[in-house]
Write a protein that holds these residues in place. Sequence first.
Motif, short mmCIF file in Angstrom:
data_model
loop_
_atom_site.label_atom_id
_atom_site.label_comp_id
_atom_site.label_asym_id
_atom_site.label_seq_id
_atom_site.Cartn_x
_atom_site.Cartn_y
_atom_site.Cartn_z
N SER A 1 -3.95 43.74 47.84
CA SER A 1 -2.82 44.25 47.06
C SER A 1 -1.63 44.76 47.86
O SER A 1 -0.62 44.10 47.97
CB SER A 1 -3.28 45.35 46.09
N THR B 1 -0.52 45.92 41.40
CA THR B 1 0.37 45.54 40.29
C THR B 1 -0.03 46.24 39.00
O THR B 1 0.82 46.81 38.29
CB THR B 1 0.33 44.01 40.08
N SER B 2 -1.32 46.23 38.69
CA SER B 2 -1.76 46.87 37.45
C SER B 2 -1.63 48.38 37.53
O SER B 2 -1.25 49.04 36.55
CB SER B 2 -3.20 46.46 37.13
N PHE C 1 0.60 50.15 39.13
CA PHE C 1 2.00 50.54 38.93
C PHE C 1 2.47 50.23 37.52
O PHE C 1 3.39 50.88 37.01
CB PHE C 1 2.89 49.87 39.98
N GLN C 2 1.87 49.26 36.87
CA GLN C 2 2.19 49.01 35.47
C GLN C 2 1.73 50.19 34.61
O GLN C 2 2.43 50.62 33.68
CB GLN C 2 1.52 47.72 34.99
N PHE C 3 0.56 50.74 34.93
CA PHE C 3 0.07 51.92 34.21
C PHE C 3 1.01 53.11 34.44
O PHE C 3 1.26 53.90 33.53
CB PHE C 3 -1.34 52.27 34.67
N PHE D 1 8.64 48.93 43.66
CA PHE D 1 8.40 49.34 42.28
C PHE D 1 9.42 50.35 41.74
O PHE D 1 9.31 50.79 40.61
CB PHE D 1 6.99 49.94 42.17
N ASN E 1 5.91 58.21 36.74
CA ASN E 1 6.97 57.76 35.86
C ASN E 1 8.10 58.79 35.87
O ASN E 1 7.87 59.98 36.06
CB ASN E 1 6.41 57.59 34.44
N LYS F 1 4.19 52.92 35.15
CA LYS F 1 5.41 52.62 34.38
C LYS F 1 5.26 53.05 32.93
O LYS F 1 6.21 53.57 32.32
CB LYS F 1 5.70 51.12 34.45
N GLU F 2 4.07 52.84 32.37
CA GLU F 2 3.83 53.21 30.97
C GLU F 2 3.44 54.68 30.83
O GLU F 2 3.13 55.14 29.74
CB GLU F 2 2.71 52.33 30.40
N MET G 1 11.11 49.91 38.34
CA MET G 1 10.30 50.08 37.13
C MET G 1 10.41 51.49 36.56
O MET G 1 9.68 51.86 35.65
CB MET G 1 8.83 49.75 37.44
#
Length: 291
Positions: free
Chosen positions: A100, A223-224, A226-228, A246, A168, A230-231, A249
């Motif tokens: 990763s 990736t996942s 940082f997606q979490f 990132f 975030n 972001k949300e 984002m």
Amino acid sequence: MEIRQIQYFLMLCNELHFTGAAEKLGISQPTLSQQIRVIENELGTPLFDRIGKKTVMTEAGQLFRQYALQMVQQLENAKTAVTELTSQNSGQLRVAVLPSDLDYRLTPLLIDFHRDFPKTRVQVIPSMDITNMVLDNDVDIGVGLAIQPDSRLERIPFYAESYSLFVNEQHEFAKKEIILAEDLSKIPLVMYPQGFYGRDLIDSWCAEHGISISTILETGTATSLFQFVKENIGATIQPSQLIHHFQSMGIRALPIKDSPTRKLEMFYRNDKYLNLAAKTFMERMQAFFGT
């Protein structure tokens, strides 16, 4: 004794099963047994004990395996050297890296490398077992966390970096200038599972500071994670430099007081011939991370 017979012997060492080894070699089991007997007759001692359906190496077999590996490696070194001389840097370069996070930063380096070595086939393989991949000759170079000294390996330290808390922009900690160790125990985190290098480093650091962290989600890819973030599902603790990938984002990287630090190095077998492509790759890794 022929190199082919030595290769048969090494395959049997790996499989410790005559039928399985024969299948991988593409020969019959009787043929493999006969070739092993030829080696044993030449050496004057058994290399394997056959106990029912179980096959185990004898002490002589273990000793011979060490030298057999060196013989096969030297043959590969000779082939590589001649190929490099005659094919204008064709061939391949195999590199094992941490899953990763390093993958993101290696991409621009690999693009430039390909432009200068277009005939070299490059494989970048994420792995949790980099050291053994190098020792087993599955890859040419390992790139990962600093390892314990090993007489079989050449090690080249090239980078050290801190960790930050990634949150975030709407997170309760987003306005903090610095994060304390005790802050980390108060919030839900999204992290790599235990057993991943990065997670184990963080857990060790937390133990040293007398805290424990609480994870709400765990996954094996940056990736996942940082997606979490972001949300705003949770925050994550990751190498500080990843913010460059990132930040767009809506994520902030907050420095951690007395941050965990990881030291990175490259390593390769000291009996392995490294072609010009491999040497150039390592030089560029040092320059790339040194900037």
